[in-house]
Write an enzyme that holds these catalytic residues in place. Structure first.
Site, PDB file in Angstrom:
ATOM      1  N   CYS A 182      -2.732  -3.785   7.436  1.00  0.00           N
ATOM      2  CA  CYS A 182      -4.116  -3.693   6.973  1.00  0.00           C
ATOM      3  C   CYS A 182      -4.171  -3.016   5.606  1.00  0.00           C
ATOM      4  O   CYS A 182      -4.116  -1.776   5.526  1.00  0.00           O
ATOM      5  CB  CYS A 182      -4.958  -2.913   7.978  1.00  0.00           C
ATOM      6  SG  CYS A 182      -6.667  -2.685   7.449  1.00  0.00           S
TER       7      CYS A 182
ATOM      8  N   CYS B 256      -7.007  -0.415   5.191  1.00  0.00           N
ATOM      9  CA  CYS B 256      -6.832   0.875   5.875  1.00  0.00           C
ATOM     10  C   CYS B 256      -5.766   1.727   5.202  1.00  0.00           C
ATOM     11  O   CYS B 256      -5.968   2.922   4.960  1.00  0.00           O
ATOM     12  CB  CYS B 256      -6.421   0.645   7.328  1.00  0.00           C
ATOM     13  SG  CYS B 256      -7.537  -0.404   8.252  1.00  0.00           S
ATOM     14  N   ASP B 257      -4.614   1.129   4.940  1.00  0.00           N
ATOM     15  CA  ASP B 257      -3.437   1.911   4.560  1.00  0.00           C
ATOM     16  C   ASP B 257      -3.126   1.886   3.073  1.00  0.00           C
ATOM     17  O   ASP B 257      -2.284   2.657   2.604  1.00  0.00           O
ATOM     18  CB  ASP B 257      -2.217   1.411   5.345  1.00  0.00           C
ATOM     19  CG  ASP B 257      -2.410   1.560   6.850  1.00  0.00           C
ATOM     20  OD1 ASP B 257      -3.181   2.461   7.238  1.00  0.00           O
ATOM     21  OD2 ASP B 257      -1.824   0.786   7.617  1.00  0.00           O
TER      22      ASP B 257
END
Length: 519
Positions: A345, A348-349
């Site tokens: 992701c 997200c990361d």
């Protein structure tokens, strides 16, 4: 920090509070503490039952940026270390509401499992405020804490605790620790968290004799994405008894940040579309069972479905709309380094790799979109594509060509993810034209190589394609009478939201026709 409009909304949300709640903020000095104190003070103006207290609870709270929730001066087990704004603001709001009388929306069977915990469980969830998967984890753990006094749940903003991030080698969020040990990494839902708990504490799975059983269902839908929700709505509009079982509503759509090809809606996001779908679904009398999955289907004139909670449901027909999941590389070092440099992701990361060198595996639309997203954050992006040419749409490829910090390597087969001291250091790959093996030094690898159908439940029940998709005809019928399939889990070509919605509707209409002729 909290605008007047948000305060007005909070006043409406909290109007049914049944008990006084205190935000208890740890005393001490920190450059961000005044901001947090103002944030909590602003929040408290929404309702006279909410107060802010500054107190030394150093045995419970880790720093002056930590606060906990007390109800009637009793601990709830819910702790926030950081300022829960951004995506985590909803986590705070839900914690306040659930702690003061709003029922927890968790299946009764799952609640009973959590309530059986009789040993201390201390969860720590490391998050980033830009992570759209993190709130699901934080909210689930908060629910656990509110259901059981033996459980404590702490949200930790990794951006404000860099020493902890470094100490624990965290390179992806959410990252969950239980009693000081790694418990879960990456996108995970409530059901999966409970399953992990059951592995550690199998005694929690004992079934309650008084668990109520649903009456015979006309249609049971497996999956809560566009196909499943569409199928449920069409079935409910026919006046049928309908149950939807989903590990999480929204499915893969919930992880999509930009949607611009859903006809009649110029632009939206996955979370917004999921909310709209659920709002529409809630217009009808449909039994919803979230955070659960079906473990077994027994076919027949009446189908019997066994859920992960142990509950059984009998249904005249079944529509399987379980969607798909991210495809993994399947090379050495991948699974071992999830959360330590291997990620799926970019939204997200990506922030954890600011100023670092990363790779994106996959040259389709998802891969190129990920590369474009990351290019504005990281030092460099290397895109690896297995085929001689990129598969993405031309408009995306053209945009990628404008990024000076992006390199594309085509005709490359990933061989191994290399790591040192628990962190990814390189990707080993093969030049498919020459057979030569190369190593590309990297800090992170984002895998974007498509999807795998979630068809395990159907294996041995209905006929599957060589790609493990459920084989259907033009009516959504499978090889088993009364069992239908729709969306990404099926053989229907072109995995698109708009197509899944149509396929769900079609499968539901076919199920209705089946019921008329056979029941």
């Amino acid at each position: 920090m909290i605008t007047p409009d948000i305060i007005t909304a909070l006043q409406q949300y909290t109007q049914n509070m049944t008990a006084p709640l205190s935000f208890v903020l740890q005393t001490g000095e920190h450059s961000k503490r005044a901001e947090l104190l103002q944030f909590l003070t602003d929040f408290s103006t929404a309702n006279s039952l909410i107060s802010v207290v500054e107190q030394d609870l150093s045995d419970t709270l880790r720093s002056p940026l930590s606060f906990t929730l007390l109800v009637n001066n009793e601990p709830t087990g819910v702790i926030f270390s950081g300022i829960p704004s951004g995506h985590e603001f909803n986590s705070l709001v839900l914690a306040v509401l659930n702690a003061t009388g709003t029922p927890i929306k968790l299946d009764e069977g799952l609640q009973k499992i959590i309530k059986r915990v009789d040993v201390p469980l201390k969860f720590e969830a490391y998050i980033s405020l830009s992570c759209h998967n993190c709130p699901d984890v934080v909210q689930a753990l908060n629910q656990f804490a509110l259901l059981n006094p033996h459980i404590q749940a702490e949200m930790i903003d990794g951006g404000l605790y860099p020493d902890l991030i470094e100490q624990n080698n965290i390179q992806g969020v959410p990252s969950v620790y239980l009693n000081g040990e790694v418990f879960a990494n990456g996108k995970i839902d409530t059901g999966a968290l409970i399953e992990k708990l059951l592995v550690l504490y199998p005694q929690l799975s004992q079934q309650s004799a008084d668990a109520p059983a649903l009456p015979l269902q006309d249609v049971t839908v497996l999956g809560g994405g566009p196909a499943g929700v569409s199928a449920a709505i069409y079935a409910a509009r026919k006046g049928l008894n309908v149950t939807v079982i989903a590990e999480r509503f929204g499915g893969q759509v919930k992880d999509t940040m930009g949607i611009e090809n859903l006809i009649s809606i110029s632009s939206t996001t996955g979370p917004a579309l999921t909310g709209a779908m659920m709002h529409h679904l809630n217009d009808y009398e449909v039994t919803l069972k979230e955070h659960l999955r079906v473990e077994r289907i027994e076919p027949g004139h009446i189908k019997t479905l066994t859920l992960s909670s142990g509950e059984q449901i009998q249904s005249k027909s079944v529509i399987i709309a379980t969607g798909a999941k991210w495809r993994e590389l399947g090379v050495p070092g991948e699974k071992e380094n999830i959360g330590n440099g291997v990620a799926y992701c970019p939204h997200c990361d990506g922030p954890f790799f600011k100023g670092k060198d990363v790779a994106v595996i996959g040259g389709g639309n998802s891969g190129i979109e990920a590369a474009l997203d990351l290019a504005g954050i990281v030092k460099s992006v290397t895109v690896f594509e297995f085929l001689p040419e990129l598969k993405a749409d031309k408009v995306l490829v053209d945009q990628l060509a404008k990024r000076k910090n992006v390199t594309i390597i085509k005709n490359a087969a990933s061989k191994e993810v290399l790591a040192t001291n628990g962190k990814v250091t390189a990707l080993q790959y093969e030049d498919r034209a020459t057979g030569e093996i190369h190593e590309q030094a990297l800090d992170g690898i984002f895998v974007q190589i498509g999807l795998l159908p979630n068809s395990q439940i159907a294996d041995g029940v209905v006929e599957l394609s060589p790609y493990k998709e459920i084989i259907i005809n033009e009516r959504g019928e499978t090889s088993q009478p009364g069992i239908f399939a729709a969306g990404d889990v099926s053989t229907v070509p072109y995995k698109q939201i708009v197509i899944s919605m149509g396929e769900g509707a079609k499968a539901s209409l076919s199920a209705f026709d089946y019921l008329l002729k056979n029941h």
